[in-house]
Structures are given as structure tokens and as C-alpha cells.
Design a protein around this motif. Structure first.
Motif, short mmCIF file in Angstrom:
data_model
loop_
_atom_site.label_atom_id
_atom_site.label_comp_id
_atom_site.label_asym_id
_atom_site.label_seq_id
_atom_site.Cartn_x
_atom_site.Cartn_y
_atom_site.Cartn_z
N LYS A 1 0.81 -1.51 0.36
CA LYS A 1 0.01 0.06 -0.21
C LYS A 1 0.95 1.31 -0.01
CE LYS A 1 -4.27 1.70 -0.32
NZ LYS A 1 -4.93 1.89 -0.53
N PHE A 2 1.74 0.96 0.76
CA PHE A 2 2.72 2.31 1.00
C PHE A 2 3.43 2.41 -0.73
CE2 PHE A 2 3.99 1.47 5.71
CZ PHE A 2 2.90 1.76 5.94
N HIS A 3 3.39 1.55 -0.83
CA HIS A 3 3.88 1.65 -2.54
C HIS A 3 2.93 1.93 -3.38
CE1 HIS A 3 5.78 1.04 -6.75
NE2 HIS A 3 5.21 -0.11 -6.66
N LEU A 4 1.89 1.95 -3.12
CA LEU A 4 1.03 1.95 -4.35
C LEU A 4 0.86 3.53 -3.85
CD1 LEU A 4 -1.86 -0.38 -4.39
CD2 LEU A 4 0.17 0.39 -5.94
N LYS A 5 0.69 4.43 -2.63
CA LYS A 5 0.80 5.63 -2.03
C LYS A 5 1.36 6.57 -2.97
CE LYS A 5 -3.97 5.34 -0.37
NZ LYS A 5 -4.50 6.06 -1.87
N SER A 6 3.03 6.22 -2.27
CA SER A 6 4.74 6.98 -2.56
C SER A 6 5.30 5.93 -3.28
CB SER A 6 4.29 8.08 -1.34
OG SER A 6 5.56 8.75 -1.73
N PRO A 7 5.84 5.71 -4.06
CA PRO A 7 7.06 4.92 -5.18
C PRO A 7 7.99 5.15 -4.67
CG PRO A 7 4.93 5.42 -6.59
CD PRO A 7 4.22 6.80 -5.15
N SER A 8 8.43 6.46 -4.50
CA SER A 8 9.25 6.75 -3.51
C SER A 8 9.73 6.10 -2.57
CB SER A 8 10.04 8.84 -3.69
OG SER A 8 8.48 8.93 -3.26
N SER A 9 8.86 5.94 -1.23
CA SER A 9 8.96 5.98 -0.24
C SER A 9 9.72 4.21 0.34
CB SER A 9 8.06 6.49 0.66
OG SER A 9 6.69 5.71 0.01
N VAL A 10 9.22 3.82 -0.84
CA VAL A 10 9.27 2.28 -0.25
C VAL A 10 10.11 1.57 -1.33
CG1 VAL A 10 7.75 1.90 0.97
CG2 VAL A 10 7.45 1.86 -1.51
N SER A 11 11.54 2.89 -2.16
CA SER A 11 11.68 2.27 -3.32
C SER A 11 12.87 1.22 -2.61
CB SER A 11 12.54 4.06 -4.46
OG SER A 11 13.42 4.68 -3.09
N HIS A 12 13.47 2.11 -1.96
CA HIS A 12 14.89 1.65 -0.96
C HIS A 12 14.97 -0.15 -0.56
CE1 HIS A 12 12.93 3.16 1.87
NE2 HIS A 12 13.70 2.64 3.14
N LEU A 13 13.31 -0.80 -0.54
CA LEU A 13 12.53 -1.79 0.35
C LEU A 13 12.09 -3.08 -0.70
CD1 LEU A 13 10.07 -0.33 4.03
CD2 LEU A 13 12.80 -0.68 3.13
N HIS A 14 12.27 -2.67 -2.43
CA HIS A 14 12.21 -3.50 -2.90
C HIS A 14 12.52 -4.93 -2.76
CE1 HIS A 14 10.73 0.19 -5.79
NE2 HIS A 14 9.99 -0.17 -5.07
N GLY A 15 13.56 -4.76 -2.16
CA GLY A 15 14.26 -6.21 -1.90
C GLY A 15 13.54 -6.75 -0.68
N LYS A 16 12.64 -6.35 -0.35
CA LYS A 16 12.15 -7.13 0.69
C LYS A 16 10.83 -8.25 0.37
CE LYS A 16 14.29 -5.08 5.24
NZ LYS A 16 14.88 -6.16 5.89
N PHE A 17 10.70 -7.48 -1.31
CA PHE A 17 9.20 -8.31 -1.56
C PHE A 17 9.93 -10.00 -1.95
CE2 PHE A 17 7.75 -4.29 -2.48
CZ PHE A 17 6.31 -3.76 -1.43
N ARG A 18 11.40 -9.25 -2.23
CA ARG A 18 11.65 -10.71 -2.64
C ARG A 18 12.35 -11.62 -1.94
NH1 ARG A 18 15.70 -9.54 -8.27
NH2 ARG A 18 15.47 -7.88 -9.05
N GLN A 19 12.29 -10.85 -1.08
CA GLN A 19 13.07 -11.72 0.24
C GLN A 19 11.62 -12.23 0.77
OE1 GLN A 19 14.82 -9.44 3.24
NE2 GLN A 19 14.52 -11.22 5.00
N MET A 20 9.89 -11.68 1.06
CA MET A 20 8.86 -12.67 1.64
C MET A 20 8.87 -13.73 0.45
SD MET A 20 9.44 -10.79 4.61
CE MET A 20 8.26 -11.75 4.85
N LEU A 21 9.38 -13.70 -0.77
CA LEU A 21 8.90 -15.21 -1.45
C LEU A 21 8.99 -15.83 -1.25
CD1 LEU A 21 6.86 -14.40 -4.51
CD2 LEU A 21 10.07 -14.27 -5.25
N CYS A 22 10.23 -15.58 -0.02
CA CYS A 22 10.69 -17.65 0.27
C CYS A 22 10.46 -17.14 1.37
CB CYS A 22 12.29 -16.79 0.18
SG CYS A 22 13.39 -16.04 -0.69
N ASP A 23 9.21 -16.66 1.96
CA ASP A 23 8.45 -16.68 3.22
C ASP A 23 7.99 -18.57 2.87
OD1 ASP A 23 6.42 -17.21 5.33
OD2 ASP A 23 7.79 -15.47 5.54
N LYS A 24 8.11 -19.31 4.41
CA LYS A 24 7.65 -20.33 4.49
C LYS A 24 6.25 -20.68 4.27
CE LYS A 24 7.51 -19.69 9.68
NZ LYS A 24 8.37 -20.63 10.68
N ASP A 25 5.38 -19.29 4.78
CA ASP A 25 4.10 -19.72 4.03
C ASP A 25 3.34 -18.90 3.67
OD1 ASP A 25 1.07 -19.63 6.55
OD2 ASP A 25 0.87 -18.22 4.97
#
Length: 877
Positions: free
Chosen positions: A198-222
Motif C-alpha cells: 500500500k505504501f508503494h501504491l501511495k508513494s513509490p519513492s518512500s519504499v523504493s529502497h525496500l523492493h528487496g524486502k518483497f523478494r525476501q518475503m517471496l521465500c517465506d515458509k507460509d
């Protein structure tokens, strides 16, 4: 449904709250009792029994008065505050104002009672929006609740953040949300990923440094957390596919494991494994495989598997097949895969269900863009859809035919689209159809005469939705012609005859009326009638047509052109039409009246030169120096008029005239000293010196304007000879529609290299069995896979001796536990969502040692990992 949802959420909040007590049954009863009262059920029952809106409004007005009295009273019972907030939500949902209770919902978020706090967050999310003035009051509360030990409170705060966050509040909660990605509860991690999305949809620049977190959560066990990360990565891929290209093996591997039922049974829907995750992955692959042969080659095998497994004739299976066909048509094409897709689509097109027909036609239109030959097999089914009573189905069929149009079938397709335009009632649908008819006629017209006749029918049938540009293109075509004088004269003569026949109809659309006035005014004399008779015909039509008042200016110009061709005199009716606009409120009509009146007073030769025939497309040569005005300018200068100054010299010239010493200043610069006294004007002095009763305006001077250039006439598409008209038989109609589809040979797509044979090291969670090799070094052999035994829900995988979670997450602690899923396969049984997924016949054996087989299908021993770099280097950037 909304009412039931509020009641269910409220009761569930009480039930979940009761789980913390020692007696579950007593807690459930207590939680249910807290949410029930006689007044509450009475108001719900009375609303459901209302017969009309007035009865419902009367109940709601009484409810609003009661709630206003209770909530604004000095003594408010907190035990009933939750019920009051729920009743306020009913008031708000039914369209009544509940603003007096907003502050109580905000205050409820600060309560220590978890059940009341959750209802407070729910009411706040329903009442407020991201720009409401009360948002600032809940920021501090949300920050505190994000640090709570109760995961229910954290989830409620994250849900509220997703609903009420704005660009100003994102920095205040971003650090806490980022920390929650490592929470032990899967629900919290999932909602944290959703909040970052939701933060990315509202303000992409505010979470541009956290795009790697989405890749990391792709490895989540759930799988639910992984699904939330897929939604965020889908939006990132749609906006910019480039940075996500290296995730193609990961997406392919996840999709492969989902299709193979590696996820828990709770994710199945009508016996289809995680269909919504499959659809999301297919959309991501469609965006990543556009014009990329290397990426598309990795997708071919899994797309074939999805088509085979999803074709089970259920609604959700049909949805997966439809999305898979769209994906196969979007990526770099594979002839084998497209043949498979065409075979699946044939079942949709031939179905008796209109919904499946609609989906089949849409999917078929995607395949036709690559190779039109795939549509020839279904030509009879397409013809049947043209006569279906369902308007949306006929519209989708015309969309398919629009993509298949060629010069040899344009007449039949345009005729069918014209029939659809006559029956259509929706304004936007009519406008789109009219635009497409104009485009096809301009692009594939077999002859100029056919184009003019088609445009006339289009103006007559859909004149209210035809764009002005279509009319301009028609007039330009008539004016330019083909370059041969004899053919052009015949074309214009036939156009004039056709328009003189149309002008007598009782109602003509405005756009067609404007075309008629221009053509008759420009080429009306080719019909053999006298100019005066043509002027009378036009004036009679202007008076009789409903749109006549809106086109009086064009009618005046047409009469002036006919007068120039007939000796410079207007007919009696034309004179009345022109004189009627003497005092018109329209400046355009008044100007045309004065121009036409003044022009017709001159000799006929001058009128004919000013309004020549068939000169609308000729370029005008204009001399910017205007030598014809030299005599007038010299006479004015001799009488004392001011000389013409260029725009860049006017400020300097005025200053020189006023002060005398300012010629060195730049024109337009600011002055900070006092201005000099103005010098007496020469014109005023001359007027004062003139004899009494004589006024001289010698100083009056004008500024010459630049001549307006004339744009070049638009070019038209070359036309071809008209083919023979098709017969009315159903088979002949299909032959005419699809006659040119198979004629040109389809573009030969270079055969893609065959996909590698399936092997055990494809059974991965992330599919990153080897890093991308550089240009200098050869690719490593497939057998050197560090994660060969890693899968979503089956078996266990060996862990390399020199690999740790610190290298993967930059020092983050490993999240492992009893019964959990070890991300790197360090020895625990594969778990997804709390369910152990073990191979058939496998027991609870001990964890394999590094270097031994960990559940791989081939049972081989991978080589040492010391010779390879970090396999997650590309994944985590």
C-alpha cells in the motif's frame, strides 16, 4: 452482506479475545454475550423488514437521535461502547450522517480491551479517509500498537494503516512495519507485506529502497505471505519489468510447484490448487516474457502444464486456462504452445454458454494478433456469434473481426459493424464502433467511391457519435482526388448528386450537414443546376433541418462560393439568410455577413478570384513584406505617422523618445530610478496647431500581424479495386469474412530451443539453482545445485557446509523452530502453513547431513558448494 460482515467480525473479535482465558467455552460465551443486546437485534430485524426506503430512513433517524443522545451524554458506559460503534456503522452504511460518533471510534482505539480496540479500528477505517482531520490522532496509537505483544492488536493496526495511510503518515510508521516482516506470526508478516504494498501504491519513492524486502518475503515458509509478496511484485513488474527479469526462474518454479499440489489442501478451490496464485503468476510471466525469447523459453513447459491441469471444465479452471492463453499470446511466441492454446480455445468458442463464448472470442483475438490462421478453424462459430441476441457477445465478435480485417474482406466486416451500429443503444459503444468503421474504411477501402458511400452511411446512421476528424478526412479525399482529372470529376459529380439526395431527408446529423454544405458549395455546379437553384436548396434545408441554426455560418460561406461561380449575385433566399445574421449574437456570423456583403459589391472577376472553385487544397503563397501596402504606408508616413518598429525595438524606441538617454538599456529590463516627464505627443501637438473644426490623427499607427500559414492537406490511404459482393449464404459469409486470413503466409517464428528435461533440481522453492553466468565464464553444470532438494512442501534439502542465513539476509537471525520450514533445507521436514508435506512412504527420518540426498527425485549427491557463489545474489540484489 456488509451487515452480516460487521456482525461476524464483531462476534469473532469476542471469540478470539476469549481464547486467552482459562475456560474457552466460558470465554466464547462471554465474548458472544458482549456483542448481543435486544436493542441491537431489534434494529437489525427492523431494517431487514423494511418495505421501502422511507421506512428505513425513519428507523435510521430515530437511531441517530438515540445514539447522539447516548454518546454526547455525561455518563457513557464502556461496556456498551462496542455495540454503539457497530450501530454507528449501520447508520453510516445506510447513507446517514454519523460524524458525531467519529471521535468515539478514535478513542476506542486507545482502550486496553482488545475486543473494543479492534472494533474501534474497524469503525475508524469505515468512518474516516486518508485526508480526514482526525487521522493525526491515531498515528501515535498505531505506532504503539505495532509494538504490542498481542498479534491481534498488531493485525488490527496494520489493517487500519492499509486503509488510512497517506504520504504524510508513511514515514511515521514505515520503520515499525519493516520490522514486522520478521514477526513470528504469519498473519502479521502477511499484513506487513500488504502495508508495504500500500505504501508503494501511495508513494513509490518512500519504499523504493525496500523492493528487496518483497523478494525476501517471496521465500517465506507460509504461502499466504508469499502470495502477498506476489501481488507487490506484480505491480513492480507492470511498472518496470527490467529489474525483475532475474526472477523468472523463481516464478516458474513456484508456479510449477503450485500446479503439482505442493501447497496445503486449504488453498484448493474446487479441487484446483491455489487458482488465484496461479493467475497472479501468469500475469507476472506475461509481463516478463514480452519480446524476450530467453525468458519465454523457460516458461513454455510450465504453461503447457498449467493448460493441461486447468482444463477441467470448471469455472475456476476455465479462468486459469483463459489467463494462460493470454500469457502465451503476450510472451515470445512458441508455435507448439500456440497450437495447444488454439485447441483449448475451440472448446470455449463452441460452448453453449455465452460467458465461455465471450472468453473464447477474447482469447482468440489475442492469438489472432500473432497468426490469423488460428481463426479459420472457428469461422462458422464466429458467424453464429454475429447474429446472437446478446449485444456484448456481438460486440466481442466484432472486436475479433476488427483485428482480422484485410482489403479483401473489409466490405463484409464494415457491413456487419454498420448493422451493429444501427441496433446499439449505448453511447460509448456506438462511438467506439463508429470510430472503428472510419478507421477500417480509411485503411482498407477498395475504391474511393466505396469509401465515400460508406462514410455517407456512417454519418447517416451514427452521425451523433462520429468525430469531426472523420468528416475532415472525407472532405480532404474529395478535394484531393486521385490525381486524374476525369476520375476526380466523376467522383465529385457523384458525391454532389448523393448529397443533394440526402439533403431532402427530414433529419440530418450535424456532421453530415456540414459535409453536404461544403461539397455543394465547392462542387455544386458539377451537378448541372444553376447556382441560384443550389443556393435556394441549401437555404431551404437550413430552415427545415433541426440542426440548421447551428450550421448557418457554413451555409453562408457555401452560398458565397456559389455566388462567385454564378456572377457574384446571391439568390433571394440566400440574401435573406445572409441579412438575418446582421445583428446575430455570434461574432462569427456577423463577421461573415460583413465580409460577404463587402466582397459581393466588387466586380465579378474579383469575387471569383477571392472565392475560386476547387482550390481548397491549393497552397497560398504569401509575401511577408506585403508590397501591396507600400503606397498606403508611404502616404501615412508622409502625413506624420509613426514608423513601424519590430517588437524587440519597441521598448527601446519608446524610451529614446521619452528620456533620450536610455537607448543602452535592454528592452524589458526593470528601472529603479524615477521616470522622466513625458514628452508632448506629436499627434496632440499637431491637433492643437490645426485649424478649428479639423481633427488630424496623423500619429495613429498600427502593428502589422504575421500572416497565418496554411497547413498542408492530409494525406489519404491509397485505395484498391472493389471485390465482388458475397452471397447471403452462411457459408459464403464465413468465406468472405475469412477469405484473406490464410492467404499471406504467417511469419515464420524461429523454433525455440527445446526446454531441458525435468530433473530433480527443478524441485525448488525459488528455482535459483545456479547464478546467471557471465560472458567470460562458461555456465556451471546442472549438477552443482546448492538447493537441489528444496521444495515448497515435500521432502527436505541438504544445506551447504559454507552457507548460512547470515549470508542470505545480511545477519538476520534464522526463523526455524519445531515443525517449521527450514528455508535452506538444514534438516527439518518441509512445512508450509503448519502442514508437513512428506513423500509417499517416507517416515520421520533424521535430517540428512550436508552433502547427502535430501529428498531430491534423482537421489543423487550434489557436489560441493565451495566452488559456487551465493545462489541468492541475483534474487536479493
Amino acid at each position: 452482506k456488509l451487515r452480516a460482515r460487521v456482525v461476524c467480525i464483531t462476534e469473532r473479535s469476542g471469540v478470539e479475545m476469549g481464547r486467552t482465558d482459562d475456560s474457552p467455552r466460558q470465554s466464547i460465551a462471554l465474548g458472544a454475550h458482549k456483542t448481543k443486546s435486544k436493542e441491537f437485534y431489534d434494529i437489525v430485524r427492523h431494517i431487514g423488514e423494511c418495505k421501502n426506503k422511507s421506512d428505513e430512513d425513519a428507523i435510521m433517524r430515530r437511531e441517530v437521535m438515540m445514539l447522539r443522545t447516548v454518546l454526547t451524554g455525561p455518563k457513557l458506559e464502556k461496556a456498551k461502547l462496542k455495540e454503539y460503534l457497530i450501530r454507528l456503522m449501520y447508520v453510516e452504511m445506510l447513507g446517514h450522517d454519523a460524524a458525531f460518533g467519529y471521535i468515539h471510534a478514535v478513542k476506542a482505539t486507545n482502550e486496553s480491551d482488545v475486543s473494543l480496540k479492534r472494533v474501534g479500528y474497524l469503525a475508524t477505517s469505515a468512518f474516516l479517509d486518508e485526508n480526514h482531520e482526525l487521522i493525526i490522532l491515531i498515528v501515535n496509537t498505531v505506532q504503539q500498537d505495532l509494538k504490542s505483544d498481542n498479534y491481534l492488536v498488531v493485525c488490527a493496526a496494520l489493517t487500519t494503516i492499509c486503509r488510512l495511510v497517506n504520504e504524510e503518515t508513511i514515514p511515521a510508521v514505515l520503520p515499525q512495519v519493516t520490522e514486522l516482516l520478521n514477526h513470528t506470526q504469519m498473519h502479521v508478516r502477511k499484513k506487513a507485506v500488504m502495508a508495504l504494498h500500500k505504501f508503494h501504491l501511495k508513494s513509490p519513492s518512500s519504499v523504493s529502497h525496500l523492493h528487496g524486502k518483497f523478494r525476501q518475503m517471496l521465500c517465506d515458509k507460509d504461502p499466504s505471505v508469499m502470495s502477498a509478496a506476489l501481488c507487490a511484485l506484480h505491480d513492480l513488474t507492470i511498472s518496470d519489468p527490467g529489474p525483475q527479469k532475474n526472477l523468472v526462474p523463481s516464478f516458474v518454479s513456484i508456479l510449477k510447484q503450485v500446479v503439482e499440489h505442493r501447497l496445503p489442501k486449504s488453498y484448493d478451490y474446487h479441487r484446483v490448487p491455489a487458482p488465484f496464485i496461479q493467475i497472479r503468476l501468469l500475469k507476472i510471466l506475461a509481463a516478463l516474457g514480452v519480446a524476450d525469447q530467453k525468458a519465454a523459453t523457460e516458461m513454455y513447459s510450465v504453461l503447457s502444464a498449467v493448460l493441461k491441469k486447468g482444463d477441467n471444465q470448471s469455472s475456476i479452471g476455465n479462468a486459469i486456462v483463459y489467463e494462460c492463453v493470454r500469457t502465451a499470446a503476450s510472451i515470445y511466441p512458441s508455435p507448439v504452445l500456440l497450437e495447444h492454446c488454439a485447441g483449448v480455445v475451440s472448446r470455449f468458442v463452441k460452448s453453449s454458454n455465452n460467458n465461455l463464448k465471450y472468453a473464447g472470442l477474447d482469447a482468440l483475438s489475442c492469438i489472432v494478433n500473432i497468426n490469423p490462421n488460428y481463426a479459420t478453424e472457428h469461422q462458422m462459430a464466429v458467424v453464429d456469434c454475429l447474429t446472437d441476441p446478446d449485444e456484448s457477445l456481438r460486440k466481442k465478435t466484432l472486436d475479433l473481426l476488427y483485428r482480422m480485417t484485410k482489403s479483401n474482406n473489409v466490405e463484409v466486416i464494415v457491413e456487419k459493424m454498420m448493422d451493429f451500429l444501427r441496433d446499439a443503444t449505448d453511447h460509448h459503444l456506438r462511438e467506439e464502433t463508429a470510430t472503428r468503421i472510419g478507421e477500417l474504411a480509411e485503411r482498407y477501402a477498395p475504391s474511393t467511391q466505396w469509401f465515400i458511400d460508406t462514410m455517407n452511411v456512417l454519418f447517416e446512421v451514427g452521425g451523433d457519435v462520429v468525430k469531426q476528424s472523420t468528416a475532415h478526412n472525407l472532405m480532404a479525399l474529395i478535394a484531393e482526388g486521385s490525381g486524374e482529372d476525369a476520375n476526380d470529376a466523376t467522383l465529385r459529380r457523384s458525391a454532389v448528386a448523393a448529397y443533394l439526395g440526402l439533403i431532402s431527408k427530414p433529419r440530418i446529423p450535424r456532421v453530415l450537414f456540414e459535409v453536404i454544405l461544403w461539397v455543394v458549395g465547392e462542387y455544386g455546379t458539377l451537378s448541372g443546376q444553376s447556382p441560384h437553384a443550389l443556393m435556394d436548396t441549401l437555404c431551404t434545408a437550413v430552415e427545415a433541418q433541426p440542426e440548421g441554426d447551428a450550421v448557418q455560418a457554413q451555409a453562408m460561406t457555401a452560398c458565397a462560393k456559389l455566388a462567385a461561380a454564378g456572377g457574384g449575385q446571391l439568390s433571394e433566399k440566400a440574401t435573406k439568410l445572409v441579412n438575418r445574421n446582421l445583428n446575430s449574437r455570434s461574432i462569427d456570423r456577423q463577421q461573415r455577413f460583413y465580409e460577404i456583403t463587402a466582397l459581393l459589391r466588387e466586380n465579378p472577376a474579383l469575387v471569383a478570384a477571392a472565392l475560386p472553385q476547387d482550390a481548397s487544397c491549393e497552397d497560398l503563397e504569401v509575401n511577408p513584406a506585403l508590397p501591396a501596402l507600400d503606397a498606403y504606408v508611404n502616404k501615412a508616413l508622409a502625413e506624420g505617422a509613426s514608423a513601424y518598429l519590430q517588437p524587440s525595438e519597441r521598448s527601446t524606441g519608446l524610451r529614446e523618445a521619452g528620456g533620450g538617454g536610455l537607448s543602452h538599456e535592454v528592452a524589458g529590463s526593470l528601472r529603479f530610478d524615477a521616470y522622466d516627464a513625458p514628452a508632448p505627443d506629436r499627434g496632440i501637438a499637431a491637433t492643437a496647431a490645426a485649424p478649428s473644426g479639423e481633427m488630424r490623427l496623423s500619429s495613429t499607427g498600427g502593428t502589422w500581424g504575421e500572416p497565418a500559414g496554411r497547413s498542408a492537406p492530409p494525406t489519404t490511404t491509397p485505395m484498391f479495386e472493389s471485390p465482388q459482393a458475397p452471397e447471403d449464404d452462411r457459408a459464403q459469409l464465413a468465406s468472405a469474412l475469412f477469405s484473406g486470413v490464410g492467404a499471406p503466409p504467417p511469419p515464420q517464428v524461429p523454433p525455440a530451443p527445446p526446454p531441458p528435461a525435468p530433473r530433480s533440481d527443478m524441485d525448488l522453492l525459488m528455482g535459483l539453482d545456479a547464478p546467471t553466468p557471465t560472458a567470460a565464464a562458461p555456465p556451471p553444470p546442472p549438477s552443482t545445485d546448492l538447493l537441489a532438494g528444496l521444495s515448497v512442501g515435500e521432502g527436505s534439502a541438504p544445506a551447504p557446509a559454507n552457507f548460512s542465513l547470515d549470508a542470505l539476509y545480511g545477519g538476520a537471525p534464522a526463523q526455524t523452530g519445531a515443525g517449521g520450514f527450514d528455508l535452506l533445507g538444514g534438516g527439518s521436514v518441509g512445512m508450509v502453513g503448519g502442514h508437513a508435506m512428506m513423500p509417499q512412504g517416507a517416515g520421520a527420518s533424521a535430517s540428512p547431513k550436508p552433502g547427502q540426498s535430501g529428498g531430491a527425485m534423482n537421489g543423487g549427491t550434489p557436489k560441493s558448494a565451495n566452488k559456487k557463489k551465493d545462489p541468492f545474489a541475483d534474487l536479493l540484489g
